[in-house]
Enzyme design. Structure first.
Site, PDB file in Angstrom:
ATOM      1  N   ARG A   1       0.843  -1.219  -0.065  1.00 49.04           N
ATOM      2  CA  ARG A   1      -0.150  -0.088   0.125  1.00 49.04           C
ATOM      3  C   ARG A   1       0.761   1.171   0.015  1.00 49.04           C
ATOM      4  NH1 ARG A   1      -5.041  -1.530   3.236  1.00 49.04           N
ATOM      5  NH2 ARG A   1      -4.819  -3.910   3.309  1.00 49.04           N
TER       6      ARG A   1
ATOM      7  N   ASP B   1      -1.444 -21.829   8.248  1.00 47.21           N
ATOM      8  CA  ASP B   1      -0.721 -20.769   7.271  1.00 47.21           C
ATOM      9  C   ASP B   1       0.388 -21.292   6.344  1.00 47.21           C
ATOM     10  OD1 ASP B   1      -2.236 -18.884   8.500  1.00 47.21           O
ATOM     11  OD2 ASP B   1      -0.732 -17.828   9.676  1.00 47.21           O
TER      12      ASP B   1
ATOM     13  N   LYS C   1      -7.129   1.903  -4.364  1.00 46.79           N
ATOM     14  CA  LYS C   1      -8.512   2.792  -4.155  1.00 46.79           C
ATOM     15  C   LYS C   1      -8.332   3.798  -5.241  1.00 46.79           C
ATOM     16  CE  LYS C   1     -10.412   0.087  -1.254  1.00 46.79           C
ATOM     17  NZ  LYS C   1     -10.177  -0.080   0.227  1.00 46.79           N
TER      18      LYS C   1
ATOM     19  N   HIS D   1      -7.801 -16.825  11.305  1.00 50.61           N
ATOM     20  CA  HIS D   1      -6.453 -16.892  11.368  1.00 50.61           C
ATOM     21  C   HIS D   1      -6.071 -18.418  11.579  1.00 50.61           C
ATOM     22  CE1 HIS D   1      -6.542 -12.588  12.538  1.00 50.61           C
ATOM     23  NE2 HIS D   1      -5.517 -12.578  11.671  1.00 50.61           N
ATOM     24  N   ASP D   2      -4.842 -18.677  11.565  1.00 47.80           N
ATOM     25  CA  ASP D   2      -4.384 -19.991  11.343  1.00 47.80           C
ATOM     26  C   ASP D   2      -5.018 -21.010  12.370  1.00 47.80           C
ATOM     27  OD1 ASP D   2      -1.818 -21.994  10.937  1.00 47.80           O
ATOM     28  OD2 ASP D   2      -2.459 -21.857  13.212  1.00 47.80           O
TER      29      ASP D   2
ATOM     30  N   LEU E   1       1.590   0.932  -4.438  1.00 46.67           N
ATOM     31  CA  LEU E   1       0.600   1.214  -5.098  1.00 46.67           C
ATOM     32  C   LEU E   1      -0.846   1.407  -4.431  1.00 46.67           C
ATOM     33  CD1 LEU E   1      -0.574   0.931  -8.219  1.00 46.67           C
ATOM     34  CD2 LEU E   1      -0.457  -1.534  -7.957  1.00 46.67           C
TER      35      LEU E   1
HETATM   36  C1  LIG Z   1      -1.674 -15.998  12.721  1.00 54.24           C
HETATM   37  C2  LIG Z   1      -1.449 -15.247  11.253  1.00 54.24           C
HETATM   38  C3  LIG Z   1      -1.144 -14.019  11.412  1.00 54.24           C
HETATM   39  C4  LIG Z   1       0.256 -13.882  11.909  1.00 54.24           C
HETATM   40  C5  LIG Z   1       0.985 -12.210  11.364  1.00 54.24           C
HETATM   41  C6  LIG Z   1       1.342 -11.519  12.626  1.00 54.24           C
HETATM   42  C7  LIG Z   1       2.987 -11.687  12.334  1.00 54.24           C
HETATM   43  C8  LIG Z   1       1.066 -10.006  12.674  1.00 54.24           C
HETATM   44  C9  LIG Z   1      -0.509 -10.014  12.721  1.00 54.24           C
HETATM   45  C10 LIG Z   1      -0.940  -8.810  13.321  1.00 54.24           C
HETATM   46  C11 LIG Z   1       0.405  -8.110  13.752  1.00 54.24           C
HETATM   47  C12 LIG Z   1       0.430  -6.963  14.843  1.00 54.24           C
HETATM   48  C13 LIG Z   1      -0.390  -5.991  14.845  1.00 54.24           C
HETATM   49  O1  LIG Z   1      -0.307  -5.486  13.462  1.00 54.24           O
HETATM   50  C14 LIG Z   1      -0.270  -4.989  16.004  1.00 54.24           C
HETATM   51  C15 LIG Z   1       1.159  -4.532  16.103  1.00 54.24           C
HETATM   52  C16 LIG Z   1       1.748  -3.649  15.071  1.00 54.24           C
HETATM   53  C17 LIG Z   1       3.005  -3.275  15.298  1.00 54.24           C
HETATM   54  O2  LIG Z   1       3.237  -2.320  14.142  1.00 54.24           O
HETATM   55  C18 LIG Z   1       3.838  -4.293  15.282  1.00 54.24           C
HETATM   56  C19 LIG Z   1       3.535  -5.447  16.514  1.00 54.24           C
HETATM   57  C20 LIG Z   1       2.012  -5.644  16.461  1.00 54.24           C
HETATM   58  C21 LIG Z   1       1.836  -6.482  17.495  1.00 54.24           C
HETATM   59  C22 LIG Z   1       2.033  -6.862  15.024  1.00 54.24           C
HETATM   60  C23 LIG Z   1       3.064  -7.985  15.091  1.00 54.24           C
HETATM   61  C24 LIG Z   1       2.823  -8.974  13.870  1.00 54.24           C
HETATM   62  O3  LIG Z   1       2.956  -8.440  12.690  1.00 54.24           O
HETATM   63  C25 LIG Z   1       1.476  -9.398  13.943  1.00 54.24           C
HETATM   64  C26 LIG Z   1       1.239 -10.040  15.256  1.00 54.24           C
HETATM   65  C27 LIG Z   1      -2.208 -15.805  10.432  1.00 54.24           C
HETATM   66  O4  LIG Z   1      -3.274 -16.507  10.521  1.00 54.24           O
HETATM   67  S1  LIG Z   1      -2.408 -15.035   8.829  1.00 54.24           S
HETATM   68  C28 LIG Z   1      -3.643 -15.524   7.894  1.00 54.24           C
HETATM   69  C29 LIG Z   1      -4.790 -14.702   8.023  1.00 54.24           C
HETATM   70  N1  LIG Z   1      -5.764 -14.787   6.952  1.00 54.24           N
HETATM   71  C30 LIG Z   1      -5.711 -14.767   5.576  1.00 54.24           C
HETATM   72  O5  LIG Z   1      -4.615 -14.349   5.199  1.00 54.24           O
HETATM   73  C31 LIG Z   1      -7.068 -15.335   5.061  1.00 54.24           C
HETATM   74  C32 LIG Z   1      -7.190 -14.364   3.826  1.00 54.24           C
HETATM   75  N2  LIG Z   1      -7.212 -12.998   4.112  1.00 54.24           N
HETATM   76  C33 LIG Z   1      -8.466 -12.505   4.763  1.00 54.24           C
HETATM   77  O6  LIG Z   1      -9.423 -13.303   5.348  1.00 54.24           O
HETATM   78  C34 LIG Z   1      -8.371 -11.161   5.444  1.00 54.24           C
HETATM   79  O7  LIG Z   1      -7.401 -10.594   4.298  1.00 54.24           O
HETATM   80  C35 LIG Z   1      -8.113 -11.027   6.914  1.00 54.24           C
HETATM   81  C36 LIG Z   1      -6.675 -11.519   7.246  1.00 54.24           C
HETATM   82  C37 LIG Z   1      -8.891 -11.493   7.732  1.00 54.24           C
HETATM   83  C38 LIG Z   1      -7.694  -9.330   7.006  1.00 54.24           C
HETATM   84  O8  LIG Z   1      -8.950  -8.794   6.907  1.00 54.24           O
HETATM   85  P1  LIG Z   1      -9.273  -7.418   6.656  1.00 54.24           P
HETATM   86  O9  LIG Z   1     -10.556  -6.862   6.745  1.00 54.24           O
HETATM   87  O10 LIG Z   1      -7.996  -6.612   7.160  1.00 54.24           O
HETATM   88  O11 LIG Z   1      -8.716  -7.287   4.916  1.00 54.24           O
HETATM   89  P2  LIG Z   1      -9.566  -7.748   3.820  1.00 54.24           P
HETATM   90  O12 LIG Z   1     -10.832  -7.829   4.096  1.00 54.24           O
HETATM   91  O13 LIG Z   1      -8.841  -8.930   3.055  1.00 54.24           O
HETATM   92  O14 LIG Z   1      -9.244  -6.510   2.761  1.00 54.24           O
HETATM   93  C39 LIG Z   1      -8.280  -5.804   2.521  1.00 54.24           C
HETATM   94  C40 LIG Z   1      -8.477  -4.207   2.280  1.00 54.24           C
HETATM   95  O15 LIG Z   1      -7.391  -3.569   1.826  1.00 54.24           O
HETATM   96  C41 LIG Z   1      -7.395  -2.963   0.835  1.00 54.24           C
HETATM   97  N3  LIG Z   1      -6.140  -3.125   0.019  1.00 54.24           N
HETATM   98  C42 LIG Z   1      -5.232  -4.139  -0.102  1.00 54.24           C
HETATM   99  N4  LIG Z   1      -4.049  -3.769  -0.983  1.00 54.24           N
HETATM  100  C43 LIG Z   1      -4.278  -2.436  -1.149  1.00 54.24           C
HETATM  101  C44 LIG Z   1      -3.523  -1.228  -1.556  1.00 54.24           C
HETATM  102  N5  LIG Z   1      -2.458  -1.464  -2.215  1.00 54.24           N
HETATM  103  N6  LIG Z   1      -3.930  -0.040  -1.722  1.00 54.24           N
HETATM  104  C45 LIG Z   1      -5.085   0.123  -1.317  1.00 54.24           C
HETATM  105  N7  LIG Z   1      -6.042  -0.793  -0.483  1.00 54.24           N
HETATM  106  C46 LIG Z   1      -5.594  -1.880  -0.371  1.00 54.24           C
HETATM  107  C47 LIG Z   1      -8.442  -4.001  -0.062  1.00 54.24           C
HETATM  108  O16 LIG Z   1      -9.050  -3.079  -1.130  1.00 54.24           O
HETATM  109  C48 LIG Z   1      -9.538  -4.254   1.116  1.00 54.24           C
HETATM  110  O17 LIG Z   1     -10.303  -2.832   1.378  1.00 54.24           O
HETATM  111  P3  LIG Z   1     -11.803  -3.040   1.699  1.00 54.24           P
HETATM  112  O18 LIG Z   1     -11.697  -3.597   3.041  1.00 54.24           O
HETATM  113  O19 LIG Z   1     -12.296  -1.614   1.575  1.00 54.24           O
HETATM  114  O20 LIG Z   1     -12.368  -3.933   0.869  1.00 54.24           O
END
Ligand SMILES: C[C@H](CCC[C@@H](C)[C@H]1CC[C@H]2[C@@H]3[C@H](O)C[C@@H]4C[C@H](O)CC[C@]4(C)[C@H]3C[C@H](O)[C@]12C)C(=O)SCCNC(=O)CCNC(=O)[C@H](O)C(C)(C)COP(=O)(O)OP(=O)(O)OC[C@H]1O[C@@H](n2cnc3c(N)ncnc32)[C@H](O)[C@@H]1OP(=O)(O)O
Length: 382
Positions: free
Chosen positions: A36, A152, A58, A122-123, A55
């Site tokens: 993003r 995952d 939106k 999540h996982d 990129l």
């Molecule tokens: C257990 C694992 C996950 C482990 C990962 C961990 C390493 C990290 C997870 C959270 C992190 C912590 C957290 O961020 C808080 C702190 C932040 C700090 O900076 C650092 C420390 C943190 C504690 C930080 C530490 C770590 O990094 C973490 C712990 C898994 O299981 S991963 C598997 C997850 N599931 C999937 O991948 C399945 C498929 N995906 C989904 O179901 C969904 O994407 C998901 C994962 C549920 C997220 O849903 P969300 O509502 O957020 O997104 P989506 O509905 O998919 O929509 C994406 C929206 O984004 C827009 N978009 C995408 N790209 C762009 C772009 N280039 N430009 C503009 N917009 C973009 C897209 O259009 C969507 O927009 P809309 O919602 O409007 O449609």
């Protein structure tokens, strides 16, 4: 390398898709991670060998740009919730009509259909839905998720990479791309096929943690040694079990039969006491060179210096001196050659990639000024 010449567009995701992209990059694919804009740091630890373009999807111009990248690519990998790509006008029907050779990989938790398809997760949720989580854990305890390794990474990123490679192989015959619906629930369940198919053998019929390979059996578990370290024991077959007993100085004639489930708790107590009587090094002296299937439980700090791993070069170091596992498996003629430089900063290669894909400098400047893309030359990473 095996995937040389393959061009992949990876939309930035959490853990499984980055791993999938890294596998492809390690084996030679050119992977571009689409980040993003207005994000200056990334927690992506699996970005080895990739380039990053920032990129804004939106903006219609951002969508148009991604479509153009996909026209000139072999694979697009998307990790979003069901329907997100369609809402952006980047669904498979659009992208495949513009590039019929495109492999469109969708890596999600629940897949593209079914009543959970749009739910967050999540996982641990996917593992639970696969049935596997119900089998994992020690006796009398609640189910236990082994980090986020199974859904995952094994059932998600790795399985999706397999799907992509299969689709690339098939494309050499048909000339056509296809859509990959990689559900982590199904990938995890598929990884667990052995459990499903071996249920009728009766080896999983007891409660969780009381079976052959789930820490129920005394000859398939870990044990603490006198110095507070651990050993892993996997002496399943009779001939290996006999060698285990010999090393432990136990007389088989005085013990219950190996497969007497009801005696396992008592046997385990006996093994626990025995292992606690010597240090890990003492036990390794006794068991090394035998087939008793006893190995040390190594920490991350120890793995690369263990003689076996060292001899095979199983772990490598990147340019900052950080160790990592060498990509597996080893291909004899075209092995992986992982990039040793650190992963890209968000948007580090925006200009370079757009030039590669045929944009002029003037067009790129215009998109930078309009906020469609962003270029960050600094290495802002956590
Ligand atoms: C257990 C694992 C996950 C482990 C990962 C961990 C390493 C990290 C997870 C959270 C992190 C912590 C957290 O961020 C808080 C702190 C932040 C700090 O900076 C650092 C420390 C943190 C504690 C930080 C530490 C770590 O990094 C973490 C712990 C898994 O299981 S991963 C598997 C997850 N599931 C999937 O991948 C399945 C498929 N995906 C989904 O179901 C969904 O994407 C998901 C994962 C549920 C997220 O849903 P969300 O509502 O957020 O997104 P989506 O509905 O998919 O929509 C994406 C929206 O984004 C827009 N978009 C995408 N790209 C762009 C772009 N280039 N430009 C503009 N917009 C973009 C897209 O259009 C969507 O927009 P809309 O919602 O409007 O449609």
């Amino acid at each position: 390398m095996a995937l040389l010449g393959v061009k992949v567009i990876e939309l930035a995701g959490l853990a499984p898709a980055p791993f999938c992209g890294m596998i492809l990059a390690d084996f030679g694919a050119k992977v571009i991670r689409v980040d993003r804009t207005k994000v200056f740091s990334t927690l992506d630890t699996q970005a080895r060998g990739k380039r990053s373009v920032a990129l804004n999807l939106k903006m219609p111009e951002g969508v148009a740009l991604l479509r153009r990248l996909c026209v000139q690519s072999d694979v697009v990998l998307e990790p979003y919730r069901k329907g997100v790509m369609e809402k952006l006008g980047l669904g498979p029907s659009e992208l495949l009509s513009e590039n019929p050779r495109l492999i469109y990989a969708r890596l999600t938790g629940y897949g593209q259909s079914g009543c959970y398809a749009s739910a967050a997760g999540h996982d641990i949720n996917y593992l639970a839905m696969s049935g596997l989580l119900s089998q994992l854990g020690r006796s009398g305890e609640k189910p236990y998720a082994p980090l986020n390794l199974v859904a995952d990474f094994a059932g998600g990123g790795l399985t999706c990479a397999l799907g992509i490679v299969l689709a690339l192989l098939e494309r050499t015959r048909s000339g056509k791309g296809q859509i990959i619906d990689a559900s982590m629930v199904e990938g995890a369940a598929f990884t667990g096929s052995f459990l499903w198919k071996s249920r009728r053998l009766g080896i999983w019929s007891r409660p969780r943690g009381e079976n052959l390979l789930d820490s129920g059996a005394p000859f398939y578990d870990t044990y603490k040694t006198l110095d507070g370290k651990y050993l892993a024991v996997g002496a399943i077959e009779t001939e290996f079990y006999d060698q285990l007993l010999k090393g432990l100085e136990l007389d088989a004639g005085e013990l219950p039969p190996q497969m007497s489930f009801s005696d396992w708790p008592e046997l385990k107590q006996l093994f626990t006491e025995r292992f606690a009587s010597k240090t890990q090094a003492d036990w390794l002296m006794i068991f090394d060179g035998t087939d008793a299937c006893v190995t040390p439980v190594l920490s991350f700090d120890q793995v690369s210096s263990h003689p076996h791993n060292r001899e095979r070069g199983s772990f490598m170091k990147d340019s900052s001196g950080e160790e990592f596992p060498r990509p597996a498996p080893i291909l004899s003629r075209t092995p992986a050659e992982p990039c040793l430089a650190s992963g890209p900063a968000v948007g580090e290669h925006t200009v370079e990639v757009l030039l590669d894909y045929g944009y002029t400098s003037a067009e790129i400047d215009e998109m930078l000024a309009a906020g469609v893309v962003q270029c960050n030359t600094g290495k802002a990473k956590l």
